[in-house]
Design a protein around this motif. Structure first.
Motif, mmCIF file in Angstrom:
data_model
loop_
_atom_site.group_PDB
_atom_site.id
_atom_site.type_symbol
_atom_site.label_atom_id
_atom_site.label_comp_id
_atom_site.label_asym_id
_atom_site.label_seq_id
_atom_site.Cartn_x
_atom_site.Cartn_y
_atom_site.Cartn_z
ATOM 1 N N ALA A 1 69.977 -1.567 21.799
ATOM 2 C CA ALA A 1 69.236 -3.122 21.617
ATOM 3 C C ALA A 1 69.996 -4.038 20.677
ATOM 4 O O ALA A 1 70.236 -5.052 20.989
ATOM 5 C CB ALA A 1 67.822 -2.673 21.550
ATOM 6 N N THR B 1 63.300 -4.846 17.481
ATOM 7 C CA THR B 1 64.283 -5.437 18.608
ATOM 8 C C THR B 1 63.714 -6.196 19.450
ATOM 9 O O THR B 1 64.158 -6.935 20.237
ATOM 10 C CB THR B 1 65.072 -4.381 19.330
ATOM 11 O OG1 THR B 1 64.390 -3.688 19.895
ATOM 12 C CG2 THR B 1 66.006 -3.633 18.000
ATOM 13 N N GLU B 2 62.387 -5.832 20.038
ATOM 14 C CA GLU B 2 61.657 -6.731 21.121
ATOM 15 C C GLU B 2 61.451 -7.890 20.434
ATOM 16 O O GLU B 2 61.647 -9.133 21.187
ATOM 17 C CB GLU B 2 60.472 -6.007 21.355
ATOM 18 C CG GLU B 2 60.828 -4.733 22.476
ATOM 19 C CD GLU B 2 59.841 -3.975 22.860
ATOM 20 O OE1 GLU B 2 58.395 -4.133 22.487
ATOM 21 O OE2 GLU B 2 59.989 -2.879 23.462
ATOM 22 N N ASP C 1 68.643 4.137 21.570
ATOM 23 C CA ASP C 1 68.255 3.068 22.123
ATOM 24 C C ASP C 1 68.147 1.670 21.301
ATOM 25 O O ASP C 1 68.587 0.785 21.451
ATOM 26 C CB ASP C 1 66.505 3.225 22.573
ATOM 27 C CG ASP C 1 66.486 4.054 23.741
ATOM 28 O OD1 ASP C 1 67.377 4.092 24.435
ATOM 29 O OD2 ASP C 1 65.446 4.504 24.126
ATOM 30 N N VAL C 2 67.814 1.991 19.874
ATOM 31 C CA VAL C 2 67.729 1.076 18.962
ATOM 32 C C VAL C 2 69.060 0.479 18.806
ATOM 33 O O VAL C 2 69.398 -0.662 18.805
ATOM 34 C CB VAL C 2 67.240 1.412 17.734
ATOM 35 C CG1 VAL C 2 67.361 0.560 16.622
ATOM 36 C CG2 VAL C 2 65.711 1.733 17.948
ATOM 37 N N LYS D 1 62.059 -0.288 17.302
ATOM 38 C CA LYS D 1 61.999 -0.829 18.616
ATOM 39 C C LYS D 1 61.431 -2.137 18.828
ATOM 40 O O LYS D 1 61.576 -3.052 19.428
ATOM 41 C CB LYS D 1 61.463 0.150 19.597
ATOM 42 C CG LYS D 1 62.537 0.897 19.891
ATOM 43 C CD LYS D 1 61.902 2.079 21.363
ATOM 44 C CE LYS D 1 62.895 3.167 21.704
ATOM 45 N NZ LYS D 1 62.184 3.717 22.830
ATOM 46 N N GLY E 1 65.783 7.722 21.187
ATOM 47 C CA GLY E 1 65.045 6.849 20.383
ATOM 48 C C GLY E 1 66.080 5.782 19.570
ATOM 49 O O GLY E 1 65.993 4.723 19.655
ATOM 50 N N GLN F 1 59.794 3.479 16.453
ATOM 51 C CA GLN F 1 58.850 2.822 17.051
ATOM 52 C C GLN F 1 59.159 1.427 16.574
ATOM 53 O O GLN F 1 58.852 0.240 17.326
ATOM 54 C CB GLN F 1 57.429 3.284 17.035
ATOM 55 C CG GLN F 1 56.481 2.493 17.895
ATOM 56 C CD GLN F 1 56.907 2.410 19.327
ATOM 57 O OE1 GLN F 1 56.951 3.395 20.199
ATOM 58 N NE2 GLN F 1 56.971 1.119 19.733
ATOM 59 N N SER G 1 62.738 5.740 25.374
ATOM 60 C CA SER G 1 62.198 5.177 26.807
ATOM 61 C C SER G 1 63.134 5.791 27.775
ATOM 62 O O SER G 1 64.448 6.339 27.556
ATOM 63 C CB SER G 1 62.472 3.811 26.774
ATOM 64 O OG SER G 1 63.842 3.397 26.415
#
Lengths: 97, 246
Positions: B54, B178-179, B50-51, B175, B47, B172, A97
Motif C-alpha cells: 500500500a 495507509t487507508e 500488505d502495508v 493499515k 499484514g 492494524q 487481508s
C-alpha cells in the motif's frame, strides 16, 4: 516489574517506578477526558520516556508476560476513547487481508 | 475509571487468561499452541507485506500528484498570458488545494515510515519468541509434572500472545494510516479529475464548491500577482485589476 510499550517491546523496570507511572497515567486519562490530543501525546511520551530511561529492554526470546501495558505514543484521541470504552481496540489475532 | 495504562493491562490479561483456560492436556496444548503461533506469525508477515505494498502504491500516486501541481501551475501561467485572470485564479486555487492534501499525505507518510520500521522489529521479536517457545515446550514436556507444566505453559503462552497482539495492533494501525492516506489521494484525484481549464468555467459543480470551501484566497492573490509580475513586469500585488500596463 515488566512493562510493555506497545509497538516497541518489553522493559524490566524497578517497582519503585510504579507510583510515577500511575501519576502519568492519570494525566493521560485526564487529557482524554478533556479531549486534548496534544496533552494526550505529551502524557504518553512522558510515560514511554520514564520506562525507557530507567528500564532495561527484555531479550527477544524472553517469554515473560507484562505487568503493565502502555499505549503507543502517537495514539489518536479517537483510539484512546475506543480503548477506554473497550471497543475492541486490541485485535484478537493479527490482521491480514 | 482506570487510566489508559491500567485499562490496557486489564484488556490484555482478560484476553490471555481465556487462552489459559483451554489448557487441559499440557502436551497437546503445547503442540497446538505452537502451530497456532506459526499460523499467526504468517498472518503478521502477510499484514506487513500488505502495508508495504500500500505504501509503494501511495508513493507512485504522490509522484503523479506532484505532476498535477506542476501542470496546474503551467495552466495558470498560460491563462494569464491569454488575459484570462479568472481561469488563472481557478487553476491556482486548485493548485493550492492539491498542495494542501499533498502536504497532509507527506506528513502521514512520515508517521507510516516510523510505524513500518517498528513493525519489522516487532515481527523479528515475535519470531524469536515463537522459536524460544518451540525449544521450551520440549523442555516442559520432558521435565515437568502436568501441574507444573500447566503453569509454565500459561506464562509462555501469555508472553507470546501479548507480543502477537502487540504486532497485530501495529499492523492494524499502519493499515489504517495507509487507508487515510489513500482517502486523501482520492480527494486529490477528484479535485483534478476534470483537469483541463475549459472545465473550470462551468459554474456550481462539485469541484467548484469544494474549492470555494477552501479559503486560500490570500495565497492565490499573492501568487497571481507574482506570476503577473514575472510575465508582464507589472507589480503592485494589491491592485490586480486594471494594471494591464503593457
Amino acid at each position: 516489574m515488566i512493562v510493555r510499550l506497545l509497538g516497541e517491546g518489553q522493559f524490566r523496570v524497578d517497582d519503585a517506578l510504579i507510583g510515577r507511572l500511575n501519576e502519568l497515567d492519570a494525566e493521560v486519562e485526564k487529557a482524554v477526558a478533556a479531549g486534548d490530543e496534544r496533552a494526550l501525546w505529551t502524557g504518553l511520551q512522558a510515560l514511554a520516556d520514564a520506562v525507557r530511561e530507567s528500564g532495561v529492554k527484555l531479550a527477544d526470546d524472553d517469554l515473560s508476560p507484562s505487568d503493565a501495558v502502555i499505549p503507543p505514543e502517537d495514539l489518536s484521541l479517537e483510539e484512546a476513547q475506543e480503548l477506554l470504552q473497550d471497543e475492541g481496540f486490541i485485535p484478537d489475532v493479527p490482521v491480514a487481508s | 475509571m482506570p487510566g489508559l495504562m491500567a485499562r490496557l493491562s486489564l484488556i490484555f490479561k482478560a484476553k490471555f487468561s481465556k487462552a489459559l483456560d483451554r489448557a487441559e492436556n499440557p502436551n497437546e496444548t503445547l503442540d497446538y499452541s505452537y502451530e497456532e503461533q506459526l499460523r499467526q506469525l504468517q498472518n503478521v508477515k502477510r499484514g506487513i507485506a500488505d502495508v508495504t505494498t500500500a505504501k509503494k502504491r501511495l508513493e507512485l500516486q504522490y509522484t503523479s500528484m506532484q505532476q498535477q501541481v506542476d501542470k496546474l501551475d503551467g495552466q495558470a501561467r498560460d491563462a494569464l498570458k491569454a488575459n484570462r485572470e479568472d481561469l488563472a485564479r481557478e487553476a491556482l486555487t486548485r493548485k493550492a488545494a492539491v498542495q494542501g492534501q499533498l502536504d497532509g499525505i507527506m506528513q502521514q507518510g512520515q508517521q507510516l515510515e516510523a510505524q513500518q520500521s517498528k513493525l519489522v522489529e516487532g515481527e523479528r521479536t515475535l519470531q524469536a519468541k515463537v522459536e524460544a517457545f518451540r525449544t521450551q515446550k520440549e523442555v516442559i514436556k520432558a521435565q515437568y509434572s502436568a501441574a507444573e507444566a500447566q503453569v509454565r505453559i500459561g506464562e509462555a503462552a501469555t508472553g507470546i500472545g501479548e507480543q502477537m497482539a502487540d504486532v497485530g495492533l501495529a499492523v492494524q494501525r499502519a493499515k489504517d494510516k495507509t487507508e487515510q492516506m489513500q482517502a486523501r489521494a482520492n480527494a486529490i484525484d477528484e479535485l483534478t479529475a476534470s483537469g483541463a481549464l475549459t472545465d473550470l468555467t462551468s459554474s456550481g459543480d462539485d469541484i467548484d464548491r469544494q474549492l470555494a470551501q477552501i479559503s486560500q484566497g490570500g495565497q492565490v492573490d499573492d501568487e497571481l500577482a507574482k506570476m503577473k509580475a514575472e510575465l508582464g513586469g507589472g507589480d503592485a500585488p494589491k491592485a490586480i485589476e486594471g494594471e494591464e500596463a503593457k
